[in-house]
Design an enzyme around this catalytic site. Structure first.
Site, mmCIF file in Angstrom:
data_model
loop_
_atom_site.group_PDB
_atom_site.id
_atom_site.type_symbol
_atom_site.label_atom_id
_atom_site.label_comp_id
_atom_site.label_asym_id
_atom_site.label_seq_id
_atom_site.Cartn_x
_atom_site.Cartn_y
_atom_site.Cartn_z
ATOM 1 N N GLY A 76 7.999 5.048 14.460
ATOM 2 C CA GLY A 76 8.014 3.655 14.915
ATOM 3 C C GLY A 76 8.865 2.870 13.928
ATOM 4 C CB ILE B 25 2.299 6.574 4.742
ATOM 5 C CG1 ILE B 25 3.354 7.521 4.170
ATOM 6 C CG2 ILE B 25 2.503 5.140 4.268
ATOM 7 C CD1 ILE B 25 3.320 7.689 2.670
ATOM 8 C CB THR B 26 -1.767 6.382 8.433
ATOM 9 O OG1 THR B 26 -0.637 7.002 9.003
ATOM 10 C CG2 THR B 26 -2.445 5.464 9.446
ATOM 11 C CD GLU B 27 -3.721 -0.471 4.331
ATOM 12 O OE1 GLU B 27 -2.485 -0.585 4.333
ATOM 13 O OE2 GLU B 27 -4.490 -1.342 3.906
ATOM 14 C CE1 TYR C 154 5.250 2.037 -4.444
ATOM 15 C CE2 TYR C 154 5.188 -0.229 -3.692
ATOM 16 C CZ TYR C 154 5.037 1.114 -3.441
ATOM 17 O OH TYR C 154 4.682 1.529 -2.187
ATOM 18 C CD GLU D 63 -8.394 1.322 -6.401
ATOM 19 O OE1 GLU D 63 -8.933 1.328 -5.287
ATOM 20 O OE2 GLU D 63 -7.232 0.932 -6.578
ATOM 21 C CG HIS E 47 -7.554 0.538 -2.433
ATOM 22 N ND1 HIS E 47 -6.983 0.878 -3.625
ATOM 23 C CD2 HIS E 47 -6.540 0.266 -1.600
ATOM 24 C CE1 HIS E 47 -5.678 0.813 -3.514
ATOM 25 N NE2 HIS E 47 -5.379 0.431 -2.292
#
Lengths: 293, 420
Positions: free
Chosen positions: A17, A95-97, A159, A209, A247
């Site tokens: 997509g 990658i999908t959340e 990053y 975290e 998260h």
């Protein structure tokens, strides 16, 4: 040297997509060998010069793809992972959340005992700057080839850490975003084990975290097995308890979930713990100097 | 997504979990009617999304903050020993008339407990359920064990009290039994848990059936938590779920429209509801004065940490996610500006999946569409940075620029008037 992805990576993209196609282009531009894309109704066509197949099975047989990256939307993402697994793809990066937890319960059970490695879901992917192999969504230009490995639950913090390392002139071997969901394919401890056993990695940054006990597991492994310097940061020290911070893993639940306890475990394991996320690069520089690396 | 007790009871009952008879009522007259049907001896329970109801206080909206202060500062006030007409969001009644009076005392009031926060919770409904003569109390819950990737049953003979306290004081009192998700709830799972809790004979069979019902509910509803505290054995030997708590995995709501319809927005923070409606899903209101717009949950938490280390306080957690439309940035800023305590805004974007130029355009659009009268600190890095920089330069907006995280946080704290 590196882990997971390198010049031998033949990448397959599931889900082309807008976002999938966009990041496929960026990976190609970065120098990654993208050999196939999957779309259920566009078989035989091309996307940015990459041939499209309708099934992963066909794409793997025709192209010898050995890594899959998944952008398929959450309701179909678990199915996409299982399809790649069934086709024998040895490394799957999702990658999908927002995948339902029960779907991941199913995936985890299906992958148990197999040699398939799953990274993610809800992760930024894996990148090896030295071989220009980007299997993810990260901004490629902040990475610098080198020999510090990075492991993080959070994508944007990869990053952030890498930008700081690069600013200090410290390059990266492989950076692995393991993902922020409660059930992930590869946990921090396993990613750290890979980097520890990699001859091309001489130091490791671990970004954890609040919530869960993955950092304590990793700390126990580091204490026992890791001689390389480890710099750690735990995000969410100031978060209020009981709230889900995006998260799903990041709910402070029980004593292990607290940032202070994670930091203490990592310090006891000999890691350099940075209290500020703005000083991870500087902390690594100091660690490398202290160890004469 | 949290559910009310009466909603959770319906879900459990549909999977065969035995519960005391009862229904929800929104008026005292309805409560009386239900109590009559149940023979008069009932318990009337305020339906709010917070615990500590039994020891809570029922007050007017204007009194909640003072009452919360009282409850949280003096342990004696929350000991359960205090009596009075305003005490107790869970009340016993021996007759239908008493049930009506209890419902009248609870409905329409704000219930303040140590778990509600200073705003308390407006009670719109009460559950009226048959009283149960309890011989013994237990605790049972099902959650997901992330490390194992499987559902996990937790159970204890220390029921009827706060399980967090049990976990802290005596962790061995809580047993853990994983369920193999591929095999599902095989009979041995029930036998093992029943035996370890000390159930025998017919009661072990009753307990096993109840536990299977809880597991079926967990799977069928995509729950992240199913909890019964207390699960009881009655004096006449029945095993019943006396309370019911079910939380649904938000990510799975797309396939449970019927459950999504049960959502009670009045129980949620109004700013968070507004954020949801504007498509800014990952927003949590906090107490400070620096509004945060960040991409990525990890970076959003790290941004809060950096603000704190620089001597400031974040006003919110906000992960704006992958933005494809500048309007989402405008909406995020609108939500943040709704909070009068916000004195500065910190936009911290490290573009990966998200593109810096779209965020920049959103901030520019926001200045046109909204009245932004607080300083905005912008730190932009990553995907499409050059395009984003150009947009900001050309707009001539009076934003404070920073490139490094620590520096950006310090500038935000300064801008909010709280110099580190």
């Amino acid at each position: 040297m590196s882990v997971l992805v390198d010049e031998n990576t033949r990448l397959l993209v599931q889900g082309i997509g807008t976002e999938g196609a966009n990041h496929m282009r960026r990976s190609i531009a970065y120098g990654t060998n993208v050999v196939a894309a999957i779309h259920p109704r566009r078989g035989g066509e091309q996307q940015d010069g990459v041939p499209i197949w309708t099934t992963v099975d066909a794409a793997v047989r025709e192209t010898g793809a050995n890594v899959s990256i998944i952008f398929v939307p959450a309701p179909g993402a678990a199915d996409a992972i299982l399809e790649a697994h069934a086709a024998g793809v040895p490394l799957i990066v999702c990658i999908t959340e927002g995948i339902p937890v029960m779907d991941m319960v199913k995936v985890k059970a299906a992958l148990a005992g197999s040699k398939t490695v799953l990274i993610g879901p809800n992760c930024p992917g894996v990148i090896t700057p030295g071989t220009k192999t980007r299997v993810g969504i990260m901004p490629g230009d902040v990475f610098l080839p080198g020999n510090v490995g990075v492991v993080s639950r959070s994508g944007t913090l990869v990053y952030e850490v890498v930008a700081q390392l690069t600013n200090e002139g410290i390059g990266q071997s492989t950076c692995i975003g393991v993902g922020g969901d409660p059930i992930i394919g590869t946990r921090q401890i396993e990613a750290i084990r890979m980097l520890n056993e990699d001859a091309g990695t001489k130091a490791i940054v671990m970004v954890g975290e609040i919530g869960g006990s993955a950092e304590q597991e990793a700390a126990a492994y580091i204490k026992e097995h890791v001689k390389k310097p480890v710099v750690a940061f735990i995000a969410g020290a100031t978060a209020p308890p009981g709230r889900r911070m995006g998260h799903a893993g990041a709910i402070i639940s029980g004593e292990d979930g607290k940032a202070e306890n994670k930091k203490a475990a990592l310090r006891a394991a000999g890691a350099y713990v940075s209290d500020s996320p703005a000083e991870i690069g500087a902390t690594m520089k100091r660690a490398l100097q202290e160890r004469g690396l | 997504m949290k559910l009310h007790e009466y909603q959770a009871r319906d879900l459990l009952a549909s999977q065969g979990v035995p519960l005391p008879g009862g229904r929800v009522a929104s008026t005292a007259a309805e409560a009386r009617q239900i109590a009559e049907e149940l023979g008069g001896r009932v318990v009337v329970k305020a339906q709010i999304h917070a615990g500590g109801r039994g020891k809570g206080r029922l007050v007017a909206a204007s009194e909640t903050a003072a009452m919360f202060q009282t409850l949280t500062t003096d342990p004696a006030n929350n000991s359960g020993q205090v009596k009075g007409d305003r005490v107790g969001g869970v009340r016993l009644a021996d007759t239908a008339a008493e049930a009506e009076a209890a419902a009248a005392a609870i409905l329409g009031k704000h219930l303040v407990s140590i778990q509600t926060g200073p705003e308390g919770k407006l009670v719109k409904n009460v559950l009226v359920a048959a009283q149960t003569d309890v011989a013994k109390e237990y605790y049972v819950a099902i959650i997901i064990d992330g490390a194992q990737g499987s559902p996990l049953i937790m159970a204890s003979t220390e029921g009827g009290q706060e399980i967090e306290v049990v976990a802290h004081k005596n962790p061995d009192a809580i047993l853990r039994q994983p369920v193999n998700p591929a095999a599902g709830f095989e009979p041995y799972v029930g036998r093992v848990v029943a035996a370890r809790l000390g159930f025998e004979g017919d009661q072990a069979a009753q307990f096993t059936k109840l536990l299977e019902g809880l597991y079926k509910t967990f799977v069928a509803t995509d729950a992240s938590l199913v909890e019964v505290n207390p699960l009881v054995v009655t004096t006449d030997g029945k095993v019943l779920a006396l309370d019911a708590k079910v939380t649904i995995d938000d990510n799975a709501l797309f396939r449970h429209k019927d459950i999504e319809a049960l959502r009670d927005k009045d129980e949620e923070d109004p700013l968070e509801v507004m954020a949801q409606e504007l498509g800014v899903a990952n927003f949590i209101k906090l107490e400070g004065n620096i509004g945060c717009v960040v991409n990525g949950a990890g970076l959003a938490m790290a941004t809060m940490d950096t603000i704190k280390l620089a001597g400031g306080e974040p006003a919110n957690f906000l992960d704006i996610g992958t933005v494809n439309d500048p309007q989402r940035v405008v909406n995020a800023l609108q939500v943040i500006l709704e909070d009068p305590s916000v004195k500065a805004i910190f936009v911290n974007i490290f573009g990966g999946m998200a593109r810096v130029d779209i965020i920049a355009q959103g901030v520019i659009d926001a200045h046109k569409q909204l009245k932004i009268d607080v300083p905005v600190v912008m730190r932009l890095v990553g995907t499409n940075l050059a395009e984003g920089e150009k947009l900001i330069e050309e707009s001539g907006l009076p934003v404070i620029r920073a490139t490094e995280l620590g520096d950006a946080a310090r500038k935000s704290v300064e801008a909010a008037g709280k110099v580190a």
